[in-house]
Motif scaffolding. Structure first.
Motif, PDB file in Angstrom:
ATOM      1  N   CYS A 128       7.173   5.214  -8.293  1.00  0.00           N
ATOM      2  CA  CYS A 128       8.223   5.075  -7.275  1.00  0.00           C
ATOM      3  C   CYS A 128       8.076   3.760  -6.507  1.00  0.00           C
ATOM      4  CB  CYS A 128       8.241   6.276  -6.325  1.00  0.00           C
ATOM      5  SG  CYS A 128       6.714   6.512  -5.389  1.00  0.00           S
ATOM      6  N   GLN A 129       6.843   3.267  -6.396  1.00  0.00           N
ATOM      7  CA  GLN A 129       6.637   1.990  -5.713  1.00  0.00           C
ATOM      8  C   GLN A 129       7.159   0.840  -6.575  1.00  0.00           C
ATOM      9  OE1 GLN A 129       2.329   2.513  -5.113  1.00  0.00           O
ATOM     10  NE2 GLN A 129       2.700   2.555  -2.915  1.00  0.00           N
ATOM     11  N   VAL A 130       7.027   0.992  -7.895  1.00  0.00           N
ATOM     12  CA  VAL A 130       7.575  -0.020  -8.795  1.00  0.00           C
ATOM     13  C   VAL A 130       9.103  -0.042  -8.673  1.00  0.00           C
ATOM     14  CG1 VAL A 130       7.864  -0.716 -11.221  1.00  0.00           C
ATOM     15  CG2 VAL A 130       5.647   0.105 -10.411  1.00  0.00           C
ATOM     16  N   LYS A 131       9.682   1.151  -8.542  1.00  0.00           N
ATOM     17  CA  LYS A 131      11.143   1.239  -8.458  1.00  0.00           C
ATOM     18  C   LYS A 131      11.668   0.733  -7.119  1.00  0.00           C
ATOM     19  CE  LYS A 131      11.788   5.112 -11.627  1.00  0.00           C
ATOM     20  NZ  LYS A 131      11.676   6.565 -11.631  1.00  0.00           N
ATOM     21  N   LYS A 132      10.967   1.089  -6.024  1.00  0.00           N
ATOM     22  CA  LYS A 132      11.529   0.841  -4.689  1.00  0.00           C
ATOM     23  C   LYS A 132      10.976  -0.390  -3.998  1.00  0.00           C
ATOM     24  CE  LYS A 132      12.248   5.738  -3.880  1.00  0.00           C
ATOM     25  NZ  LYS A 132      11.456   6.857  -3.326  1.00  0.00           N
ATOM     26  N   GLU A 133       9.754  -0.776  -4.311  1.00  0.00           N
ATOM     27  CA  GLU A 133       9.161  -1.909  -3.597  1.00  0.00           C
ATOM     28  C   GLU A 133       8.345  -2.782  -4.547  1.00  0.00           C
ATOM     29  OE1 GLU A 133       5.440   0.174  -1.536  1.00  0.00           O
ATOM     30  OE2 GLU A 133       7.324   0.949  -0.667  1.00  0.00           O
ATOM     31  N   LEU A 134       9.013  -3.223  -5.602  1.00  0.00           N
ATOM     32  CA  LEU A 134       8.341  -3.999  -6.638  1.00  0.00           C
ATOM     33  C   LEU A 134       7.751  -5.294  -6.082  1.00  0.00           C
ATOM     34  CD1 LEU A 134       7.606  -4.256  -9.613  1.00  0.00           C
ATOM     35  CD2 LEU A 134       9.887  -5.147 -10.061  1.00  0.00           C
ATOM     36  N   ILE A 135       8.523  -5.971  -5.239  1.00  0.00           N
ATOM     37  CA  ILE A 135       8.060  -7.265  -4.695  1.00  0.00           C
ATOM     38  C   ILE A 135       6.782  -7.072  -3.880  1.00  0.00           C
ATOM     39  CG2 ILE A 135       8.654  -9.234  -3.218  1.00  0.00           C
ATOM     40  CD1 ILE A 135      10.307  -9.009  -5.822  1.00  0.00           C
ATOM     41  N   GLU A 136       6.762  -6.028  -3.047  1.00  0.00           N
ATOM     42  CA  GLU A 136       5.578  -5.757  -2.231  1.00  0.00           C
ATOM     43  C   GLU A 136       4.358  -5.504  -3.117  1.00  0.00           C
ATOM     44  OE1 GLU A 136       8.563  -4.561  -1.739  1.00  0.00           O
ATOM     45  OE2 GLU A 136       8.998  -4.214   0.393  1.00  0.00           O
ATOM     46  N   GLN A 137       4.576  -4.783  -4.210  1.00  0.00           N
ATOM     47  CA  GLN A 137       3.458  -4.496  -5.107  1.00  0.00           C
ATOM     48  C   GLN A 137       2.951  -5.760  -5.797  1.00  0.00           C
ATOM     49  OE1 GLN A 137       1.986  -1.567  -4.955  1.00  0.00           O
ATOM     50  NE2 GLN A 137       3.595  -1.040  -3.494  1.00  0.00           N
ATOM     51  N   ILE A 138       3.869  -6.626  -6.168  1.00  0.00           N
ATOM     52  CA  ILE A 138       3.474  -7.900  -6.797  1.00  0.00           C
ATOM     53  C   ILE A 138       2.648  -8.723  -5.812  1.00  0.00           C
ATOM     54  CG2 ILE A 138       4.352 -10.092  -7.741  1.00  0.00           C
ATOM     55  CD1 ILE A 138       4.688  -7.699  -9.632  1.00  0.00           C
ATOM     56  N   VAL A 139       3.091  -8.746  -4.552  1.00  0.00           N
ATOM     57  CA  VAL A 139       2.366  -9.500  -3.523  1.00  0.00           C
ATOM     58  C   VAL A 139       0.960  -8.921  -3.338  1.00  0.00           C
ATOM     59  CG1 VAL A 139       2.300 -10.061  -1.042  1.00  0.00           C
ATOM     60  CG2 VAL A 139       4.438 -10.297  -2.332  1.00  0.00           C
ATOM     61  N   LEU A 140       0.867  -7.588  -3.332  1.00  0.00           N
ATOM     62  CA  LEU A 140      -0.444  -6.937  -3.217  1.00  0.00           C
ATOM     63  C   LEU A 140      -1.366  -7.350  -4.365  1.00  0.00           C
ATOM     64  CD1 LEU A 140       0.238  -3.201  -2.220  1.00  0.00           C
ATOM     65  CD2 LEU A 140      -1.072  -4.900  -0.927  1.00  0.00           C
ATOM     66  N   ILE A 141      -0.834  -7.296  -5.580  1.00  0.00           N
ATOM     67  CA  ILE A 141      -1.639  -7.659  -6.757  1.00  0.00           C
ATOM     68  C   ILE A 141      -2.070  -9.122  -6.652  1.00  0.00           C
ATOM     69  CG2 ILE A 141      -1.605  -7.992  -9.268  1.00  0.00           C
ATOM     70  CD1 ILE A 141       0.327  -5.582  -9.412  1.00  0.00           C
ATOM     71  N   LEU A 142      -1.116  -9.959  -6.274  1.00  0.00           N
ATOM     72  CA  LEU A 142      -1.394 -11.395  -6.119  1.00  0.00           C
ATOM     73  C   LEU A 142      -2.531 -11.611  -5.128  1.00  0.00           C
ATOM     74  CD1 LEU A 142      -0.093 -14.051  -7.175  1.00  0.00           C
ATOM     75  CD2 LEU A 142       1.190 -14.124  -5.032  1.00  0.00           C
ATOM     76  N   ASN A 143      -2.472 -10.932  -4.004  1.00  0.00           N
ATOM     77  CA  ASN A 143      -3.497 -11.089  -2.968  1.00  0.00           C
ATOM     78  C   ASN A 143      -4.861 -10.641  -3.467  1.00  0.00           C
ATOM     79  OD1 ASN A 143      -1.765 -12.170  -1.113  1.00  0.00           O
ATOM     80  ND2 ASN A 143      -1.317 -10.214  -0.109  1.00  0.00           N
ATOM     81  N   VAL A 144      -4.874  -9.566  -4.231  1.00  0.00           N
ATOM     82  CA  VAL A 144      -6.155  -9.041  -4.720  1.00  0.00           C
ATOM     83  C   VAL A 144      -6.710  -9.935  -5.834  1.00  0.00           C
ATOM     84  CG1 VAL A 144      -7.240  -7.121  -5.967  1.00  0.00           C
ATOM     85  CG2 VAL A 144      -5.696  -6.650  -4.055  1.00  0.00           C
ATOM     86  N   VAL A 145      -5.832 -10.285  -6.786  1.00  0.00           N
ATOM     87  CA  VAL A 145      -6.289 -11.026  -7.967  1.00  0.00           C
ATOM     88  C   VAL A 145      -6.570 -12.488  -7.635  1.00  0.00           C
ATOM     89  CG1 VAL A 145      -5.567 -11.871 -10.222  1.00  0.00           C
ATOM     90  CG2 VAL A 145      -5.186  -9.488  -9.612  1.00  0.00           C
TER      91      VAL A 145
END
Ligand code: ZN
Length: 154
Positions: A128-145
């Motif tokens: 559901c996060q991929v569907k509703k807040e994909l950009i936020e998830q990408i930013v999270l991954i970017l910050n971690v990686v």
């Protein structure tokens, strides 16, 4: 209806409805739609260099950044019982599914702890996060990686 197929592998009761069967099968697939959507967004964001479905690691994480020691799970909300969107519960065979879902959650948590114990940072991203807040998830991954931020998702 001819051509219909239900789960008859001896582990699952036959779903009451064809749609239920389809949902359950889709949730078992390796390359799920949310996973593909996330990978496309990562690609578009210039995030590369991960491996897919690494079986050598506990729980076979869906995306693995080996050199960064970051493992990402993309969980289907139904199968893994998402705490955010609270997916519907099957009406039939309720007790069976309650046990099954509890086992899934317990296994997810155990695999996550194993990875953390091996020094991996672990992220769980829900369908559901991929569907509703994909950009936020990408930013999270970017910050971690890329910037080494700690993971606090679960
Ligand atoms: Zn969800």
């Amino acid at each position: 209806m001819p051509g219909e197929q239900f789960i008859r592998d001896g582990r699952s009761p036959i779903p009451a409805k064809y749609t239920t069967s389809l949902v359950m099968r889709a949730n078992k697939a390796g390359n799920t739609r949310p996973e593909i959507a996330l990978r496309q967004a990562l690609w578009a964001s210039g995030i590369r260099g991960y491996r897919l479905h690494v079986k050598a690691l506990p729980g076979s994480p869906d995306l693995v950044f080996t050199s960064k020691r970051v493992a990402i799970f993309i969980h289907g909300c139904y199968w893994h019982r998402c705490p955010n969107c609270k997916p519907h519960f099957p009406k039939q065979h309720g007790e069976f599914w309650a046990k099954k879902f509890a086992a899934n959650k317990e296994r997810d948590e155990r695999k996550r702890e194993e990875l953390v114990g091996m020094g991996w940072r672990v992220m769980t991203i829900w369908e559901c996060q991929v569907k509703k807040e994909l950009i936020e998830q990408i930013v999270l991954i970017l910050n971690v990686v890329r910037y080494g931020e700690a993971t606090d998702s679960h």
